[in-house]
Design a protein around this motif. Structure first.
Motif, PDB file in Angstrom:
ATOM      1  N   GLN A   1      35.934  10.686 -10.157  1.00  0.00           N
ATOM      2  CA  GLN A   1      36.722  11.724 -10.938  1.00  0.00           C
ATOM      3  C   GLN A   1      38.255  11.872 -10.349  1.00  0.00           C
ATOM      4  O   GLN A   1      38.308  12.275  -9.241  1.00  0.00           O
ATOM      5  CB  GLN A   1      35.779  12.968 -10.719  1.00  0.00           C
ATOM      6  N   GLN A   2      38.982  11.699 -11.278  1.00  0.00           N
ATOM      7  CA  GLN A   2      40.457  11.912 -11.108  1.00  0.00           C
ATOM      8  C   GLN A   2      40.866  13.416 -11.211  1.00  0.00           C
ATOM      9  O   GLN A   2      40.383  13.885 -12.413  1.00  0.00           O
ATOM     10  CB  GLN A   2      41.430  11.029 -11.613  1.00  0.00           C
ATOM     11  N   ARG A   3      41.261  14.008 -10.111  1.00  0.00           N
ATOM     12  CA  ARG A   3      41.914  15.477 -10.303  1.00  0.00           C
ATOM     13  C   ARG A   3      43.287  15.238 -10.881  1.00  0.00           C
ATOM     14  O   ARG A   3      44.058  14.334 -10.996  1.00  0.00           O
ATOM     15  CB  ARG A   3      41.808  15.942  -8.735  1.00  0.00           C
ATOM     16  N   HIS A   4      43.624  16.570 -11.327  1.00  0.00           N
ATOM     17  CA  HIS A   4      45.013  16.843 -11.803  1.00  0.00           C
ATOM     18  C   HIS A   4      46.202  16.630 -10.812  1.00  0.00           C
ATOM     19  O   HIS A   4      47.426  16.286 -11.233  1.00  0.00           O
ATOM     20  CB  HIS A   4      45.107  18.114 -12.511  1.00  0.00           C
ATOM     21  N   ASP A   5      45.685  16.608  -9.512  1.00  0.00           N
ATOM     22  CA  ASP A   5      46.944  16.315  -8.608  1.00  0.00           C
ATOM     23  C   ASP A   5      47.116  15.047  -8.312  1.00  0.00           C
ATOM     24  O   ASP A   5      47.559  14.606  -7.325  1.00  0.00           O
ATOM     25  CB  ASP A   5      46.632  17.308  -7.348  1.00  0.00           C
ATOM     26  N   GLY A   6      46.257  13.993  -9.016  1.00  0.00           N
ATOM     27  CA  GLY A   6      46.234  12.631  -8.921  1.00  0.00           C
ATOM     28  C   GLY A   6      45.306  11.920  -7.698  1.00  0.00           C
ATOM     29  O   GLY A   6      44.993  10.834  -7.738  1.00  0.00           O
ATOM     30  N   THR A   7      44.626  12.913  -7.002  1.00  0.00           N
ATOM     31  CA  THR A   7      43.583  12.304  -6.045  1.00  0.00           C
ATOM     32  C   THR A   7      42.311  12.017  -6.926  1.00  0.00           C
ATOM     33  O   THR A   7      42.010  12.705  -7.997  1.00  0.00           O
ATOM     34  CB  THR A   7      43.331  13.331  -4.937  1.00  0.00           C
ATOM     35  N   TRP A   8      41.518  11.148  -6.130  1.00  0.00           N
ATOM     36  CA  TRP A   8      40.066  11.015  -6.948  1.00  0.00           C
ATOM     37  C   TRP A   8      39.011  11.662  -5.751  1.00  0.00           C
ATOM     38  O   TRP A   8      39.137  11.624  -4.712  1.00  0.00           O
ATOM     39  CB  TRP A   8      39.835   9.437  -6.824  1.00  0.00           C
ATOM     40  N   GLY A   9      37.902  11.931  -6.371  1.00  0.00           N
ATOM     41  CA  GLY A   9      36.709  12.191  -5.824  1.00  0.00           C
ATOM     42  C   GLY A   9      35.473  12.035  -6.249  1.00  0.00           C
ATOM     43  O   GLY A   9      35.471  11.492  -7.477  1.00  0.00           O
ATOM     44  N   LEU A  10      34.474  12.742  -5.856  1.00  0.00           N
ATOM     45  CA  LEU A  10      33.052  12.674  -6.515  1.00  0.00           C
ATOM     46  C   LEU A  10      33.018  13.598  -7.561  1.00  0.00           C
ATOM     47  O   LEU A  10      33.371  14.843  -6.865  1.00  0.00           O
ATOM     48  CB  LEU A  10      32.074  12.429  -5.328  1.00  0.00           C
ATOM     49  N   PRO A  11      32.039  13.573  -8.345  1.00  0.00           N
ATOM     50  CA  PRO A  11      31.753  14.703  -9.345  1.00  0.00           C
ATOM     51  C   PRO A  11      30.762  15.556  -8.602  1.00  0.00           C
ATOM     52  O   PRO A  11      29.844  15.248  -7.766  1.00  0.00           O
ATOM     53  CB  PRO A  11      30.848  14.059 -10.289  1.00  0.00           C
TER      54      PRO A  11
END
Length: 150
Positions: free
Chosen positions: A35-45
């Motif tokens: 999942q891409q966050r609004h700050d441009g980083t990616w993470g797991l749902p």
């Protein structure tokens, strides 16, 4: 009201312990959903626990809210906690995260992005994860690559 917001009314920015869950979701090509966050980083749902929820219930609820997907047959891989999971967020709130990391390939439904929480969703090959993957999430994924991709 979300539980952590309720707590913040009483403790302000002081450190609190926040339990939550994330899910490593693999597709048929053994790619992991990020999942891409609004700050441009990616993470797991995933996300934070509300009162009365189990870690597994948090995982299922958060995945559905953030992706539109239903997950089942979750396998608990690990629970990450301790001083390495201390965060101070932009507004000054401090927390120690306790995160249950689950794995599943059992996914149904149509992927739908909740743009209030995500900028995007995408499957990635384990050997080509985005540079913008948060180090914490990378630490949740990398120890399990060899056992998940069989």
């Amino acid at each position: 009201m979300e539980y952590f917001k309720y707590l913040r009314q009483y403790v302000g920015h002081q450190p609190i312990i926040l339990p939550g869950s994330v899910v490593i979701i693999l597709n048929d090509n053994n790619e992991v959903l990020l999942q891409q966050r609004h700050d441009g980083t990616w993470g797991l749902p995933g996300g934070l626990m509300d009162l009365g929820e189990s870690f597994e219930e948090v995982a299922k609820r958060e995945v559905f809210e953030e992706t539109g997907l239903l997950v089942d047959n979750l396998t608990l891989l690990n629970v990450f906690s301790g001083s390495d999971y201390y965060l101070k967020v932009a507004n000054g709130d401090e927390l120690f995260a306790v995160t249950a990391v689950y794995f599943t390939k059992n996914v149904t439904g149509e992927m739908q992005i909740d743009y209030t929480e995500s900028a995007g969703l995408q499957y990635f090959n384990f050997h080509n994860l985005p540079q913008e993957l948060s180090p914490v999430y990378r630490g949740f994924i990398e120890p399990y690559v060899d056992i998940l991709v069989l």
